[in-house]
Design a protein around this motif. Structure first.
Motif, PDB file in Angstrom:
ATOM      1  N   CYS A  33       9.384  47.878  49.265  1.00  0.00           N
ATOM      2  CA  CYS A  33       9.850  47.013  49.399  1.00  0.00           C
ATOM      3  C   CYS A  33      10.342  45.487  50.377  1.00  0.00           C
ATOM      4  CB  CYS A  33      11.893  47.845  49.370  1.00  0.00           C
ATOM      5  SG  CYS A  33      12.106  48.949  48.327  1.00  0.00           S
ATOM      6  N   SER A  34       9.799  45.945  51.331  1.00  0.00           N
ATOM      7  CA  SER A  34       9.377  44.527  52.020  1.00  0.00           C
ATOM      8  C   SER A  34       9.079  42.945  51.302  1.00  0.00           C
ATOM      9  CB  SER A  34       9.223  44.655  53.653  1.00  0.00           C
ATOM     10  OG  SER A  34       7.591  44.930  53.529  1.00  0.00           O
ATOM     11  N   LEU A  35       8.370  43.985  50.612  1.00  0.00           N
ATOM     12  CA  LEU A  35       7.192  42.744  50.127  1.00  0.00           C
ATOM     13  C   LEU A  35       7.527  41.772  48.861  1.00  0.00           C
ATOM     14  CD1 LEU A  35       3.604  45.161  50.016  1.00  0.00           C
ATOM     15  CD2 LEU A  35       4.465  43.213  51.858  1.00  0.00           C
ATOM     16  N   THR A  36       9.296  42.474  48.935  1.00  0.00           N
ATOM     17  CA  THR A  36       9.708  41.570  47.811  1.00  0.00           C
ATOM     18  C   THR A  36      11.122  40.313  48.587  1.00  0.00           C
ATOM     19  OG1 THR A  36      11.486  42.993  47.407  1.00  0.00           O
ATOM     20  CG2 THR A  36       9.261  43.934  45.885  1.00  0.00           C
ATOM     21  N   PHE A  37      10.803  40.443  49.917  1.00  0.00           N
ATOM     22  CA  PHE A  37      12.209  40.045  50.889  1.00  0.00           C
ATOM     23  C   PHE A  37      11.583  38.081  49.931  1.00  0.00           C
ATOM     24  CE2 PHE A  37      12.657  43.057  54.151  1.00  0.00           C
ATOM     25  CZ  PHE A  37      13.566  44.156  53.062  1.00  0.00           C
ATOM     26  N   GLN A  38      11.948  37.588  49.469  1.00  0.00           N
ATOM     27  CA  GLN A  38      12.700  36.072  48.821  1.00  0.00           C
ATOM     28  C   GLN A  38      12.889  35.369  50.685  1.00  0.00           C
ATOM     29  OE1 GLN A  38      11.687  35.092  45.696  1.00  0.00           O
ATOM     30  NE2 GLN A  38      11.201  37.263  45.960  1.00  0.00           N
ATOM     31  N   ARG A  39      11.990  34.759  50.589  1.00  0.00           N
ATOM     32  CA  ARG A  39      12.106  33.742  52.558  1.00  0.00           C
ATOM     33  C   ARG A  39      12.671  32.469  51.079  1.00  0.00           C
ATOM     34  NH1 ARG A  39       8.537  36.717  52.580  1.00  0.00           N
ATOM     35  NH2 ARG A  39       7.652  36.242  50.571  1.00  0.00           N
ATOM     36  N   GLY A  40      13.627  31.639  52.321  1.00  0.00           N
ATOM     37  CA  GLY A  40      14.599  30.855  51.747  1.00  0.00           C
ATOM     38  C   GLY A  40      15.974  31.115  50.849  1.00  0.00           C
ATOM     39  N   ASP A  41      16.480  32.655  51.108  1.00  0.00           N
ATOM     40  CA  ASP A  41      17.244  32.192  49.677  1.00  0.00           C
ATOM     41  C   ASP A  41      18.569  33.299  50.184  1.00  0.00           C
ATOM     42  OD1 ASP A  41      18.759  33.216  47.896  1.00  0.00           O
ATOM     43  OD2 ASP A  41      17.120  35.204  47.188  1.00  0.00           O
ATOM     44  N   ALA A  42      19.519  32.568  50.736  1.00  0.00           N
ATOM     45  CA  ALA A  42      20.363  33.265  51.397  1.00  0.00           C
ATOM     46  C   ALA A  42      21.434  33.272  50.383  1.00  0.00           C
ATOM     47  CB  ALA A  42      21.747  31.810  52.013  1.00  0.00           C
ATOM     48  N   SER A  43      21.168  33.702  49.144  1.00  0.00           N
ATOM     49  CA  SER A  43      22.791  34.301  47.699  1.00  0.00           C
ATOM     50  C   SER A  43      22.363  35.701  49.057  1.00  0.00           C
ATOM     51  CB  SER A  43      21.315  34.934  47.296  1.00  0.00           C
ATOM     52  OG  SER A  43      20.380  35.961  46.828  1.00  0.00           O
ATOM     53  N   THR A  44      23.754  36.059  48.835  1.00  0.00           N
ATOM     54  CA  THR A  44      24.469  37.466  48.635  1.00  0.00           C
ATOM     55  C   THR A  44      23.873  38.664  48.585  1.00  0.00           C
ATOM     56  OG1 THR A  44      26.727  36.558  49.251  1.00  0.00           O
ATOM     57  CG2 THR A  44      26.627  39.013  49.243  1.00  0.00           C
ATOM     58  N   ALA A  45      23.308  38.613  47.668  1.00  0.00           N
ATOM     59  CA  ALA A  45      22.278  39.835  46.943  1.00  0.00           C
ATOM     60  C   ALA A  45      21.054  39.923  47.867  1.00  0.00           C
ATOM     61  CB  ALA A  45      21.941  39.045  45.432  1.00  0.00           C
ATOM     62  N   ASN A  46      20.133  38.416  48.133  1.00  0.00           N
ATOM     63  CA  ASN A  46      18.903  38.778  48.435  1.00  0.00           C
ATOM     64  C   ASN A  46      19.152  38.998  50.695  1.00  0.00           C
ATOM     65  OD1 ASN A  46      16.153  38.319  49.349  1.00  0.00           O
ATOM     66  ND2 ASN A  46      16.966  36.667  50.928  1.00  0.00           N
ATOM     67  N   LEU A  47      20.784  38.659  51.125  1.00  0.00           N
ATOM     68  CA  LEU A  47      20.711  39.270  52.209  1.00  0.00           C
ATOM     69  C   LEU A  47      21.370  40.492  52.285  1.00  0.00           C
ATOM     70  CD1 LEU A  47      22.972  36.013  53.580  1.00  0.00           C
ATOM     71  CD2 LEU A  47      20.967  36.439  54.111  1.00  0.00           C
TER      72      LEU A  47
END
Length: 352
Positions: free
Chosen positions: A169-183
């Motif tokens: 799952c860590s390989l799907t983390f989105q850099r530069g995305d401060a949306s609640t879902a990503n956080l």
């Protein structure tokens, strides 16, 4: 009936405390100088103390591009998958040549040839092994994969099947995305794998694991957009709607009761609840819907705290822990359940 002969799990090589991961996410996802109070609160409330990840922590800040992340997924998933299958077969007293079916489930990377084909070659599975790669089932994939293994072995009681789940799952983390879902996702998900070896009735032999009695798949109406991926140039961007627990509160109890009733059972007859640890709000919703005590979901809560949510692998890790540490009395029923995109629920009835 299908007999579970062995369940083996493994975790990615790098382990970090939740606070370390939160600091990395703040650097990678939040604008410079941004207030990080929301991030800190979301990670603190995730119920996770530590997680295992595929890469050293500093690599995630510079891991740009879907192609790079997906190449890492293919390499690591093949390595980790081969390892857990080898260990599970050894525990079951079987060899690679005994495997008739290999089912592979993941939702954190894509590969053609699929990871199961790569693992088959590495382990020396027979050239005529049947393969079923599953994609898109998300956290429900472990339960759904076990159900499909059961379907296969009902018609081929003399054969052996292996279910492999690898989620990085860590390989799907989105850099530069401060949306609640990503956080939320960056505070919840970890990396790991599980292999389940199952035998048909004629091959069960001296296996002491539980039997799979039946399975049921459920799609909840009008809930298709609450959980999943938006796939774009940067890879997998999580869709994680806060309304998921309410969907479970509305639907789950009736569905579970109907499933059990078909076998002359009631929820209070179940001696082991093997529940996917989707997060604190998911576990609370399951407990509320089914009127379960905290202790009945103890393995799920512990798994969440120790390694986070491993998507499809988590419910199989909980099954492994149940088998190893607190197997219920022989002949009593257990229920394995997980929720994934769709919104879908997978139920697997076990007998110990």
């Amino acid at each position: 009936m299908t007999r579970i002969a062995a369940v083996h799990g493994a975790l990615a090589p790098y382990r970090f405390a939740q606070a370390e991961i939160t600091d990395m996410v703040a650097r990678a996802c939040l604008p410079e100088g941004a207030d990080r109070q929301v991030l800190d609160r979301l990670h603190r409330n995730a119920g996770v103390r530590a997680r295992h990840m595929t890469l050293p922590l500093e690599r995630y800040e510079t891991l740009h591009g879907f192609g790079v992340a997906n190449d890492l997924f293919i390499t690591t998933a093949t390595d980790l998958g081969a390892r857990v299958i080898r260990d599970a077969l050894r525990t079951a007293g079987l060899t690679a040549a005994d495997v008739d079916l290999l089912v592979f489930t993941s939702v954190t990377g894509v590969a053609v040839p699929s990871v199961d084909a790569r693992v088959a070659g590495r382990l020396g599975l027979r050239p005529d092994v049947r393969r079923v790669p599953l994609f898109g089932l998300g956290c429900a994939g472990g339960a759904a994969g076990l159900a499909r293994v059961h379907d296969f072995l009902l018609g081929r009681p003399g054969q052996v099947a292996v279910l492999l789940s690898v989620e990085l799952c860590s390989l799907t983390f989105q850099r530069g995305d401060a949306s609640t879902a990503n956080l939320v996702a960056t505070g919840l998900f970890g990396d790991g794998a599980t292999a389940v070896v199952a035998c048909g009735t004629e091959r069960a032999g001296a296996c002491t694991g539980p039997t799979v009695v039946d399975a049921r798949s459920l799609l909840y109406p009008d809930a298709g957009g609450v959980l999943g991926w938006d796939i774009g140039d940067s890879g997998f961007k999580v869709v994680l709607d806060p309304g998921i627990p309410q969907v479970l509160r509305h639907h789950l109890a009736d569905e579970v009761r109907a499933f059990l009733d078909g076998h002359g059972l009631k929820p209070q007859d179940v001696t082991a609840w093997v529940c996917h640890p989707g997060g604190p709000r998911i576990l609370d919703a399951v407990a509320e819907a089914l009127d379960l005590h905290t202790e009945e979901l103890a393995f799920s809560w512990r798994h969440l705290a120790e390694v986070g949510n491993l998507s499809s692998s988590s419910v199989l890790h909980v099954l492994r822990d149940t088998l190893a540490e607190r197997p219920p009395p022989p002949g009593t029923p257990g229920l394995l359940l997980a929720v994934g995109p769709g919104l879908a629920c997978e139920l697997v009835l076990l007998s110990w």
